[in-house]
Design an enzyme around this catalytic site. Structure first.
Site, PDB file in Angstrom:
ATOM      1  N   LYS A 219       0.994  -1.216  -0.116  1.00 10.34           N
ATOM      2  CA  LYS A 219      -0.078   0.026  -0.285  1.00 10.34           C
ATOM      3  C   LYS A 219       1.042   1.193   0.166  1.00 10.34           C
ATOM      4  O   LYS A 219       1.825   1.301   0.574  1.00 10.34           O
ATOM      5  CB  LYS A 219      -0.951   0.058   1.342  1.00 10.34           C
ATOM      6  CG  LYS A 219      -1.815   1.187   1.363  1.00 10.34           C
ATOM      7  CD  LYS A 219      -2.620   1.392   2.597  1.00 10.34           C
ATOM      8  CE  LYS A 219      -3.078   2.476   2.906  1.00 10.34           C
ATOM      9  NZ  LYS A 219      -3.869   2.559   4.318  1.00 10.34           N
ATOM     10  N   GLU A 268      -8.939  11.690  13.095  1.00 11.87           N
ATOM     11  CA  GLU A 268      -7.975  10.639  13.397  1.00 11.87           C
ATOM     12  C   GLU A 268      -7.043  11.031  14.560  1.00 11.87           C
ATOM     13  O   GLU A 268      -6.286  11.692  14.421  1.00 11.87           O
ATOM     14  CB  GLU A 268      -7.220  10.224  12.234  1.00 11.87           C
ATOM     15  CG  GLU A 268      -6.349   9.076  12.312  1.00 11.87           C
ATOM     16  CD  GLU A 268      -5.515   8.317  11.124  1.00 11.87           C
ATOM     17  OE1 GLU A 268      -4.851   7.443  11.444  1.00 11.87           O
ATOM     18  OE2 GLU A 268      -5.946   9.086  10.114  1.00 11.87           O
TER      19      GLU A 268
END
Length: 461
Positions: A219, A268
């Site tokens: 990723k 977050e």
């Protein structure tokens, strides 16, 4: 006219100065008292009118709000930024004189600030005022915690200072900042929006997918930028107010250096520490909100069962688990995520709790966690190398830790996404997404548009 409280404080300051004479070293003096709730926007506006550097933090649960004005001390770092700032912070506290009978979160000496995403990448003019790492201890700070309000003032004392003179200066500044400014919310209108090389960005996405088919990289997170121009100078208190009104379950932050202000509403959390209790968050996998409750539920179900988003989320969970277990005991991570709903977006979310082992600090955890797979990729070194060599964007502090810590062993840092660099009548907005081997560049581009929406709507877009 100095009152009884100020006279007592002046005596305490003079005592701290006298203690320094044998050491021949400057030191920080900090005093905290309880006050009535001020108008936070008025405080920020008045600080700006006096050209005082401003800081702002509000946690997503609204349990801690911090406003800072001025700079009593600034700690900066370039190289080993986490360890360097930790060492300077600890040295500062060792020499400090702290009068804080409350010891609530966010009171006493508090450092607010953040770090660059990747100090190995050459910085551009956009982030000229933002170093690899910086903490600011404000001159005057307001903390709202447990529905109570506290005022802290910090002075960096030198041996030739005088307590009564400093108290007169402080009393005038306190009276000014806590006064009413007739604050009026100032809306701005966007008159130009420029996407920075979108075709090139999609080409880089395609290049990343090809890289992953022939390497160990699973990723790679790629970010992009848009530039806005306004009809007048952006008003930071008004932007903060709008963020608080529209993004109430996000972390709202603003950090100003030399007139430039990095501001955002991020969902977050990176890490929170209360004494030896640690909290973190795995947040990866994104979908829009629906127009109806039924549509909302369907999108949430699709997000929860989508293989790409679950795989992306699991990368983050496994990495955070490994990092936290290195420094903590009693690690608790649920086996499956939940869908957390924000104002404009939905995310896969997994909470993390643990107990911090002795001698470990919030800086240890930040250094171990940053960047998470949600902002860098996996494996870390390979994905960061690709970003460094191929991404044209200078992320600066975007996607990096931003937050605060105090002298009572509390602190919280979030990941600075959903954010913008405000520079007078212009702004840069940033958004990124996780690229895997079967990612489609156009779909990923559309995902960044969704992620740009919260800040874009606040800034008149």
């Amino acid at each position: 006219m100095i009152g009884i409280e100020e006279k007592q404080l002046a005596i305490l300051v003079d005592k701290a100065i006298n203690e320094m004479l044998s050491e021949d070293q400057a030191k920080l003096f900090s005093y905290t008292k309880k006050i009535n709730h001020p108008n936070i926007y008025s405080f920020l506006q008045l600080a700006g009118d006096r050209k005082l550097t401003r800081s702002f933090w509000s946690s997503n649960s609204n349990d801690v709000t911090i406003l800072g004005a001025g700079q009593a001390v600034t700690i900066q770092a370039e190289g080993q930024r986490f360890r360097s700032i930790e060492n300077d912070w600890n040295e500062l506290l060792k020499r400090a004189t702290i009068h804080n009978p409350f010891e609530k979160q966010g009171t006493g000496i508090v450092g607010l600030g953040g770090f660059a995403f990747d100090p190995k990448k050459e910085s551009t003019h956009l982030w000229r005022n933002f170093p690899a790492g910086q903490l600011t201890i404000p001159q005057v700070m307001v903390t709202i915690v447990d529905n109570q309000c506290y005022l802290t003032f910090n002075m960096y004392l030198h041996t030739n200072d005088h307590g009564f003179q400093l108290m007169e200066e402080y009393k005038e500044l306190e009276s000014y900042l806590l006064g009413e400014s007739n604050f009026l919310k100032q809306d701005i209108n966007m008159i130009e929006k420029k996407e920075v090389n979108p075709q090139q960005w999609m080409h880089t996405v395609q290049k990343a997918t090809e890289e992953m088919k022939t390497s160990i990289t699973n990723k790679i997170v790629l970010a992009r930028e848009i530039r806005l121009r306004f009809d007048k100078r952006a008003d930071i208190p008004s932007i903060i107010r709008k963020l608080l009104e529209t993004q109430s379950n996000s972390y709202i932050f603003a950090y100003e250096i030399d007139g430039d202000c990095f501001v955002g509403a991020t969902p977050e959390r990176l890490v929170k520490v209360e004494g030896n209790k640690l909290f973190s968050t795995c947040l990866a996998g994104t979908a829009p909100r629906g127009k109806t409750t039924k549509e909302d539920q369907k999108i949430a179900e699709d997000l929860f069962t989508d293989p790409k988003n679950r795989k992306e989320h699991d990368y983050v969970v496994q990495m955070i688990r490994k990092a936290v277990e290195r420094y903590c005991t009693n690690v608790d991570i649920p086996s499956e995520p939940q869908v957390y709903i924000y104002k404009t977006l939905q995310h896969l979310y997994t909470p993390v709790t643990a107990k911090l082992m002795n001698s470990n600090s919030i800086f240890s955890i930040i250094e171990e966690l940053h960047p998470t797979p949600a902002l860098g990729g996996t494996p870390r070194e390979e994905s960061m190398s690709f970003i460094r060599n191929n991404e044209r964007l200078d992320r600066g502090w975007y996607g990096a830790p931003i937050g605060w810590l105090d002298s009572n062993n509390n602190g919280e840092f979030a990941v600075a996404i959903r954010s913008a660099m405000i520079q007078g009548t212009e702004a840069s907005l940033f958004a990124g997404c996780g690229i895997v081997s079967d990612s489609d560049p156009v779909s990923e581009y559309e995902e960044t548009n969704i992620k740009l929406m919260p800040m874009l709507s606040v800034l008149g877009g």
